[in-house]
Design a protein around this motif. Structure first.
Motif, PDB file in Angstrom:
ATOM      1  N   PRO A   1       4.464   2.217 -21.617  1.00  0.00           N
ATOM      2  CA  PRO A   1       5.037   2.080 -20.279  1.00  0.00           C
ATOM      3  C   PRO A   1       4.031   1.543 -19.265  1.00  0.00           C
ATOM      4  N   SER A   2       4.520   1.210 -18.102  1.00  0.00           N
ATOM      5  CA  SER A   2       3.666   0.634 -17.066  1.00  0.00           C
ATOM      6  C   SER A   2       2.610   1.632 -16.616  1.00  0.00           C
ATOM      7  N   ILE A   3       1.553   1.113 -16.011  1.00  0.00           N
ATOM      8  CA  ILE A   3       0.501   1.982 -15.475  1.00  0.00           C
ATOM      9  C   ILE A   3       1.069   2.909 -14.411  1.00  0.00           C
ATOM     10  N   SER A   4       1.927   2.390 -13.550  1.00  0.00           N
ATOM     11  CA  SER A   4       2.450   3.207 -12.453  1.00  0.00           C
ATOM     12  C   SER A   4       3.266   4.387 -12.959  1.00  0.00           C
ATOM     13  N   ALA A   5       3.922   4.224 -14.096  1.00  0.00           N
ATOM     14  CA  ALA A   5       4.765   5.295 -14.626  1.00  0.00           C
ATOM     15  C   ALA A   5       3.969   6.554 -14.950  1.00  0.00           C
ATOM     16  N   GLY A   6       2.682   6.390 -15.246  1.00  0.00           N
ATOM     17  CA  GLY A   6       1.858   7.540 -15.603  1.00  0.00           C
ATOM     18  C   GLY A   6       1.068   8.133 -14.453  1.00  0.00           C
ATOM     19  N   ILE A   7       1.091   7.480 -13.299  1.00  0.00           N
ATOM     20  CA  ILE A   7       0.301   7.958 -12.161  1.00  0.00           C
ATOM     21  C   ILE A   7       0.961   9.182 -11.531  1.00  0.00           C
ATOM     22  N   LYS A   8       0.163  10.220 -11.328  1.00  0.00           N
ATOM     23  CA  LYS A   8       0.651  11.463 -10.733  1.00  0.00           C
ATOM     24  C   LYS A   8      -0.014  11.773  -9.391  1.00  0.00           C
ATOM     25  N   TYR A   9      -1.164  11.137  -9.135  1.00  0.00           N
ATOM     26  CA  TYR A   9      -1.928  11.406  -7.920  1.00  0.00           C
ATOM     27  C   TYR A   9      -2.186  10.082  -7.198  1.00  0.00           C
ATOM     28  N   ALA A  10      -1.628   9.943  -6.000  1.00  0.00           N
ATOM     29  CA  ALA A  10      -1.713   8.674  -5.271  1.00  0.00           C
ATOM     30  C   ALA A  10      -2.362   8.877  -3.908  1.00  0.00           C
ATOM     31  N   GLN A  11      -3.591   8.364  -3.758  1.00  0.00           N
ATOM     32  CA  GLN A  11      -4.267   8.376  -2.463  1.00  0.00           C
ATOM     33  C   GLN A  11      -4.029   7.026  -1.793  1.00  0.00           C
ATOM     34  N   LEU A  12      -3.115   7.020  -0.866  1.00  0.00           N
ATOM     35  CA  LEU A  12      -2.672   5.795  -0.206  1.00  0.00           C
ATOM     36  C   LEU A  12      -3.027   5.826   1.275  1.00  0.00           C
ATOM     37  N   ASP A  13      -4.091   6.534   1.609  1.00  0.00           N
ATOM     38  CA  ASP A  13      -4.488   6.680   3.006  1.00  0.00           C
ATOM     39  C   ASP A  13      -5.316   5.489   3.481  1.00  0.00           C
ATOM     40  N   ASP A  14      -5.197   5.180   4.756  1.00  0.00           N
ATOM     41  CA  ASP A  14      -6.004   4.149   5.419  1.00  0.00           C
ATOM     42  C   ASP A  14      -5.920   2.814   4.691  1.00  0.00           C
ATOM     43  N   MET A  15      -4.713   2.257   4.610  1.00  0.00           N
ATOM     44  CA  MET A  15      -4.489   1.013   3.870  1.00  0.00           C
ATOM     45  C   MET A  15      -4.121  -0.172   4.748  1.00  0.00           C
ATOM     46  N   ILE A  16      -3.789   0.063   6.027  1.00  0.00           N
ATOM     47  CA  ILE A  16      -3.235  -1.036   6.820  1.00  0.00           C
ATOM     48  C   ILE A  16      -3.949  -1.224   8.154  1.00  0.00           C
ATOM     49  N   ALA A  17      -5.176  -0.765   8.250  1.00  0.00           N
ATOM     50  CA  ALA A  17      -5.933  -0.949   9.497  1.00  0.00           C
ATOM     51  C   ALA A  17      -6.025  -2.425   9.849  1.00  0.00           C
ATOM     52  N   SER A  18      -5.756  -2.747  11.095  1.00  0.00           N
ATOM     53  CA  SER A  18      -5.830  -4.108  11.658  1.00  0.00           C
ATOM     54  C   SER A  18      -4.672  -5.007  11.236  1.00  0.00           C
ATOM     55  N   ARG A  19      -3.772  -4.541  10.374  1.00  0.00           N
ATOM     56  CA  ARG A  19      -2.590  -5.358  10.020  1.00  0.00           C
ATOM     57  C   ARG A  19      -1.574  -5.311  11.169  1.00  0.00           C
ATOM     58  N   MET A  20      -0.912  -6.427  11.421  1.00  0.00           N
ATOM     59  CA  MET A  20       0.183  -6.444  12.380  1.00  0.00           C
ATOM     60  C   MET A  20       1.330  -5.597  11.829  1.00  0.00           C
ATOM     61  N   GLU A  21       2.194  -5.122  12.710  1.00  0.00           N
ATOM     62  CA  GLU A  21       3.228  -4.171  12.302  1.00  0.00           C
ATOM     63  C   GLU A  21       4.052  -4.675  11.122  1.00  0.00           C
ATOM     64  N   GLU A  22       4.527  -5.897  11.189  1.00  0.00           N
ATOM     65  CA  GLU A  22       5.395  -6.414  10.131  1.00  0.00           C
ATOM     66  C   GLU A  22       4.681  -6.417   8.782  1.00  0.00           C
ATOM     67  N   GLU A  23       3.438  -6.898   8.769  1.00  0.00           N
ATOM     68  CA  GLU A  23       2.707  -6.940   7.510  1.00  0.00           C
ATOM     69  C   GLU A  23       2.350  -5.536   7.038  1.00  0.00           C
ATOM     70  N   GLY A  24       1.957  -4.658   7.971  1.00  0.00           N
ATOM     71  CA  GLY A  24       1.617  -3.290   7.598  1.00  0.00           C
ATOM     72  C   GLY A  24       2.784  -2.576   6.945  1.00  0.00           C
ATOM     73  N   LEU A  25       3.971  -2.740   7.512  1.00  0.00           N
ATOM     74  CA  LEU A  25       5.158  -2.116   6.922  1.00  0.00           C
ATOM     75  C   LEU A  25       5.478  -2.700   5.554  1.00  0.00           C
ATOM     76  N   ALA A  26       5.266  -4.000   5.406  1.00  0.00           N
ATOM     77  CA  ALA A  26       5.506  -4.640   4.113  1.00  0.00           C
ATOM     78  C   ALA A  26       4.551  -4.098   3.054  1.00  0.00           C
ATOM     79  N   VAL A  27       3.300  -3.869   3.450  1.00  0.00           N
ATOM     80  CA  VAL A  27       2.310  -3.310   2.528  1.00  0.00           C
ATOM     81  C   VAL A  27       2.705  -1.899   2.108  1.00  0.00           C
ATOM     82  N   LEU A  28       3.092  -1.068   3.072  1.00  0.00           N
ATOM     83  CA  LEU A  28       3.478   0.308   2.760  1.00  0.00           C
ATOM     84  C   LEU A  28       4.722   0.350   1.877  1.00  0.00           C
ATOM     85  N   THR A  29       5.688  -0.522   2.161  1.00  0.00           N
ATOM     86  CA  THR A  29       6.904  -0.563   1.350  1.00  0.00           C
ATOM     87  C   THR A  29       6.595  -0.970  -0.077  1.00  0.00           C
TER      88      THR A  29
END
Length: 449
Positions: free
Chosen positions: A73-101
């Motif tokens: 299976p895919s790598i993501s299927a096995g991930i249980k712990y996701a540190q997704l903090d501080d990922m969109i600093a300095s991105r404009m709103e539209e791009e930041g939301l696209a990154v988070l989505t």
């Protein structure tokens, strides 16, 4: 041990070229691990913190994590712990939301246990963008830890988060809140209504709770009462017996400390308690300290800074410290400007510990008498590593004595006023049955340096 995928530590904008290089490196690492460990899980954790990802870059990363061409299976299927903090600093709103989505949707087929989305400017749109990992299939029946700190969650947005965590869409009509061990909200300034949303989440939680943080809310008395009442209710249901960490700093519990104390009295495993800047006053501090004495929790960290503690409140704090001398590691009483040397002397005398490593008395109106009481304390704290007593009024001669006794243990005292002794403002009340200023001065004069 499964592989943990993470970027290089440098803080930077991660564009498509850097993303391609990172993915290539990950692929090689995973393939090498797979050869040596053909039957073991490949990857269970990903850390994407401390970068500013472009939309093109996150697309490359998402495609790699979800692809089944190389790894099935895919790598993501096995991930249980996701540190997704501080990922969109300095991105404009539209791009930041696209990154988070994009990164949230990566985990559609995952069973996430821990999610950290802190330090991403989110708001309502951000919560929608991250729905998959906050309240979607990736989290519904598995999530045990959620951290949303410094996200700019408004009162309304906190309501949206509460709805996701309390919707009964899980197995047998369960909700995410029922599975939570850890829930962190910090520095969101979500106000009174945000506290009401927090209370709704708490009402759905179970006895699995181990770590609660609801601090930096900027809530007034009404909102803080919601927090205290919700915790007291959990205590009545015996749902706080596994709680080890409680951080409620920067709230207003001055009118509801009884509920807070009743909650703490039901936490026998508590090792960490932060009640800084909570407007408790002497009366509230007394209730809290007595609750801690009653429950006899093995407390290691205690922060009572900024609570208007006076020398009268210092008495029960000292009593608590005496009871905690076998476990306490860190004690903080900063910014209690009415504590004075009298209060510090009372507290300092209570220390006799092999475990204490850090003490802070910054901004407490400590003068020379208090400084000498702290010097006398040193012999009872052989493992002390950090002492902070800045932003006080301690005469130069006493500072020199402190430096001689504590050496590098003593933090810089750049904010200290060494030209005027804070003890000059002390006076003995007629009905004060404590040791007098003159008695304290005489006793401390005999302290050997």
């Amino acid at each position: 041990m499964p592989i943990t995928l993470k970027p290089s530590p440098e803080r930077e904008v991660l564009d498509i070229k850097k993303a391609e290089a990172m993915v290539s490196s990950w692929r090689k690492e995973l393939l090498a691990y797979q050869i040596l460990n053909p039957d073991a899980p490949l990857c269970d954790r990903i850390i994407l913190s401390n970068k500013s990802y472009t939309e093109d870059a996150i697309t490359i990363i998402a495609e790699f994590l979800t692809s089944t061409e190389v790894f099935n299976p895919s790598i993501s299927a096995g991930i249980k712990y996701a540190q997704l903090d501080d990922m969109i600093a300095s991105r404009m709103e539209e791009e930041g939301l696209a990154v988070l989505t994009a990164i949230s949707n990566v985990f559609e087929n995952s069973q996430l246990i821990e999610v950290d989305l802190s330090d991403n400017a989110m708001g309502s749109k951000g919560v929608i963008a991250c729905k998959m990992v906050i309240g979607g299939p990736a989290a519904l029946n598995s999530m045990e830890s959620l951290k949303l700190c410094n996200n700019g969650l408004s009162e309304y947005t906190m309501g949206e988060v509460a709805e996701l965590l309390t919707d009964e869409n899980g197995v047998d009509g369960s909700c995410i809140a029922q599975n939570l061990r850890c829930l962190h909200f910090y520095n969101n300034m979500s106000g009174n209504e945000g506290c009401e949303s927090f209370a709704l989440i708490m009402a759905k939680c179970s006895d699995k709770l181990e770590d609660i943080r609801m601090s930096g809310t900027r809530a007034r008395a009404e909102g803080s009462a919601e927090i205290a009442s919700s915790l007291s209710s959990l205590a009545e249901q015996k749902k706080l017996e596994k709680l080890t960490r409680l951080d409620l700093g920067d709230n207003s519990f001055g009118e509801c400390f009884e509920d807070l104390a009743s909650a703490i009295r039901a936490c026998p495993q508590l090792t960490y308690l932060n009640l800084s800047d909570c407007v408790l006053g002497d009366e509230g501090v007394e209730d809290i300290c007595n609750a801690l004495l009653d429950v006899d929790a093995p407390l290691e960290y205690l922060n009572l800074g900024g609570n208007d503690i006076t020398k009268d409140g210092a008495k029960v704090v000292a009593k608590l410290i005496q009871a905690l001398n076998s476990t306490l590691v860190t004690f903080i009483a900063d910014e209690n400007c009415e504590l004075t040397s009298k209060g510090i002397a009372i507290i300092a005398k209570a220390f006799n510990s092999q475990t204490v490593k850090e003490i802070k008395f910054n901004g407490t109106e400590c003068g020379t008498i208090g400084a000498d009481a702290i010097i006398a304390m040193k012999q009872n704290l052989p493992n002390l590593e950090i002492l902070e007593i800045d932003d006080n009024r301690i005469l130069e001669e006493a500072v020199e004595r402190l430096t001689e006794v504590f050496g590098d243990i003593l933090a810089e005292m750049e904010g200290n006023d060494d030209e005027e002794d804070a003890d000059g403002d002390l006076s003995d009340d007629e009905d004060d049955d404590d040791t007098s200023v003159d008695d304290l001065a005489a006793a401390m004069a005999n302290v050997a340096v």
